[in-house]
Design a protein around this motif. Structure first.
Motif, PDB file in Angstrom:
ATOM      1  N   ALA A   1       0.672  -1.584   0.380  1.00  0.00           N
ATOM      2  CA  ALA A   1       0.400  -0.038   0.238  1.00  0.00           C
ATOM      3  C   ALA A   1       0.508   1.150   0.138  1.00  0.00           C
ATOM      4  O   ALA A   1       0.418   2.273  -0.922  1.00  0.00           O
TER       5      ALA A   1
ATOM      6  N   GLN B   1      -4.672   3.396  -3.486  1.00  0.00           N
ATOM      7  CA  GLN B   1      -5.100   2.330  -2.895  1.00  0.00           C
ATOM      8  C   GLN B   1      -5.602   1.746  -3.017  1.00  0.00           C
ATOM      9  O   GLN B   1      -6.753   0.630  -2.267  1.00  0.00           O
TER      10      GLN B   1
ATOM     11  N   SER C   1      -8.257  -2.005  -2.846  1.00  0.00           N
ATOM     12  CA  SER C   1      -9.732  -2.378  -2.157  1.00  0.00           C
ATOM     13  C   SER C   1     -10.718  -3.002  -2.806  1.00  0.00           C
ATOM     14  O   SER C   1     -11.439  -3.596  -2.407  1.00  0.00           O
TER      15      SER C   1
ATOM     16  N   SER D   1      -6.165  -7.638   5.159  1.00  0.00           N
ATOM     17  CA  SER D   1      -6.284  -6.632   3.862  1.00  0.00           C
ATOM     18  C   SER D   1      -6.895  -5.768   4.381  1.00  0.00           C
ATOM     19  O   SER D   1      -5.959  -4.250   4.264  1.00  0.00           O
TER      20      SER D   1
ATOM     21  N   LEU E   1      -5.087  -2.116   5.416  1.00  0.00           N
ATOM     22  CA  LEU E   1      -5.990  -0.717   4.312  1.00  0.00           C
ATOM     23  C   LEU E   1      -6.077   0.041   5.821  1.00  0.00           C
ATOM     24  O   LEU E   1      -6.066   1.349   5.126  1.00  0.00           O
TER      25      LEU E   1
ATOM     26  N   GLY F   1      -8.667   5.920  -1.185  1.00  0.00           N
ATOM     27  CA  GLY F   1      -7.806   5.022  -2.100  1.00  0.00           C
ATOM     28  C   GLY F   1      -7.546   6.111  -2.651  1.00  0.00           C
ATOM     29  O   GLY F   1      -6.125   5.850  -3.049  1.00  0.00           O
TER      30      GLY F   1
END
Length: 408
Positions: free
Chosen positions: A277, A283, A287, A322, A326, A395
């Motif tokens: 990331a 990102q 996502s 994940s 994130l 993101g």
């Protein structure tokens, strides 16, 4: 001693301090899940020993989540007064006290200790992302991965070791819970040098002129929604997945192994995703992939074929790791400094853990009404849709208070 020797000695000292700081962060991270996961497996023993009903026994795992939700917005303000290093140190003192009090085999002490534990972990949850951004600005991804991995490894160990420890003669469930005070006490000892080295220059984390603008930021709310959705999904699935699998035809033992498989799949992902990331321009792709894995895993549970379930457990574990990673990275990547990161962390975790506390109750109630897991699982897919939208919004490459690049 000449200048070159002094320079070399200073470099060696700085290197030792850095490694000590990294070890301290690992130990702090290891204390953010184990005190919670260790009690889950022991609830039947605690319930029977203290003559609790199921509702009261279940609140042992819910109270810390409520503490996270209520306290997270205030953590940066307290850290601004005391300094970040001192606030983290005091949280470990509170955690150690809470673990010991909780293990005194009394109903009152059980709940007092649980509240203290929830309070202490709320501080660590909020402050570590900002602390990492302040102290490792060029290694945010790696250090986030390091503490996330330590958190999940010790969380898994807490789940797996608590029952065997309770079976040791003279231990019982109080002894099994008290053992984890050793880890928090070790964290206290390792953290003491941070207080001595930072004396007079202790980091503070709140900026008064920026104190309230996060609550007016669309980006901050997207990050908050992402944190909330991933918390809702994780705590709901960790609560109900064994029961879902039993209705498919799994034994209690086999269902337990599937939950272990899910949790084990989380561990490597929580190290890999922050590093990836940090290197990406945005990102959004991560996502999307995270939401796809989550939805695929839930669809596998809906199909319910025994050969698909292990794959579903792995996909859900990967997606959980994940999504968590994130959300932690969004706190640092979407802010300008460690101070703002801590503020965003407090805001997002307050909302996130409030959703997490309601998720298992809501999904359980839906199951009771529908007498089936199909409708609750379809609702989880709807939550994954929200996770995807929040992830795409979070993101994009920008920071809180900054307009999208290229916009008017």
């Amino acid at each position: 001693m000449n200048t070159k020797d002094l320079s070399l000695e200073n470099q060696q000292k700085n290197k030792r301090r850095t490694w000590l700081l990294i070890f301290g962060i690992i130990l702090i991270g290891s204390n953010l899940r184990a005190p919670l996961t260790s009690v889950g497996s022991l609830i039947p023993f605690i319930r029977d020993d203290l003559a609790l009903n199921n509702a009261i026994a279940g609140s042992i795992t819910t109270l810390p989540l409520i503490a996270f939700a209520l306290l997270s917005p205030f953590v940066p303000k307290l850290a601004n007064r005391l300094g970040m290093e001192w606030t983290i140190f005091l949280s470990m003192l509170i955690l150690t006290t809470g673990i010991i009090v909780r293990s005194l085999a009394d109903v009152g002490f059980l709940f007092i200790g649980t509240i203290l534990i929830g309070t202490a972990i709320a501080f660590g949850n909020v402050l570590l992302p900002g602390f990492i951004k302040m102290n490792f600005p060029l290694k945010i991804g790696m250090m986030t991965g390091v503490y996330a991995v330590s958190m999940n490894i010790f969380g898994a160990l807490g789940s797996g070791l608590s029952v065997p420890l309770a079976a040791i003669q003279g231990f019982g469930w109080p002894g099994a819970l008290a053992v984890f005070a050793c880890i928090s006490f070790l964290a206290i000892l390792v953290w003491v040098p941070q207080l001595l080295q930072r004396k007079g220059t202790t980091n503070t984390i709140a900026v008064k002129k920026n104190g309230n603008h996060l609550w007016k930021s669309g980006l901050a709310w997207k990050v908050t929604l992402y944190m909330g959705c991933q918390s809702f999904l994780f705590y709901t699935l960790i609560t109900w997945l064994p029961d879902i699998l039993r209705t498919i035809g799994y034994s209690s033992s086999a269902a337990g192994w599937m939950v272990f498989l899910m949790q084990f799949s989380v561990i490597p992902i929580t190290f890999i995703i922050p590093i990836i990331a940090e290197r990406l321009k945005n990102q959004i792709s991560l996502s999307i992939v995270t939401a796809y894995f989550y939805a695929s895993g839930i669809l596998g549970l809906l199909i319910g074929h025994p050969t698909i379930v292990p794959v579903s457990a792995i996909l859900i574990g990967i997606a959980s790791g994940s999504a968590f990673s994130l959300s932690m990275m969004f706190f640092t990547l979407r802010t300008t400094d460690g101070k703002q990161a801590a503020e965003l962390s407090g805001m997002a975790q307050s909302f996130g853990y409030l959703l997490a506390a309601t998720g298992p109750v809501l999904i359980g109630a839906l199951h009771d009404i529908a007498n089936s897991w199909s409708i609750p699982l379809l609702l989880l897919i709807g939550i994954i849709g929200l996770l995807l939208l929040a992830g795409i919004g979070s993101g994009r490459q920008r920071t809180v208070g900054e307009k999208l690049k290229g916009s008017a």
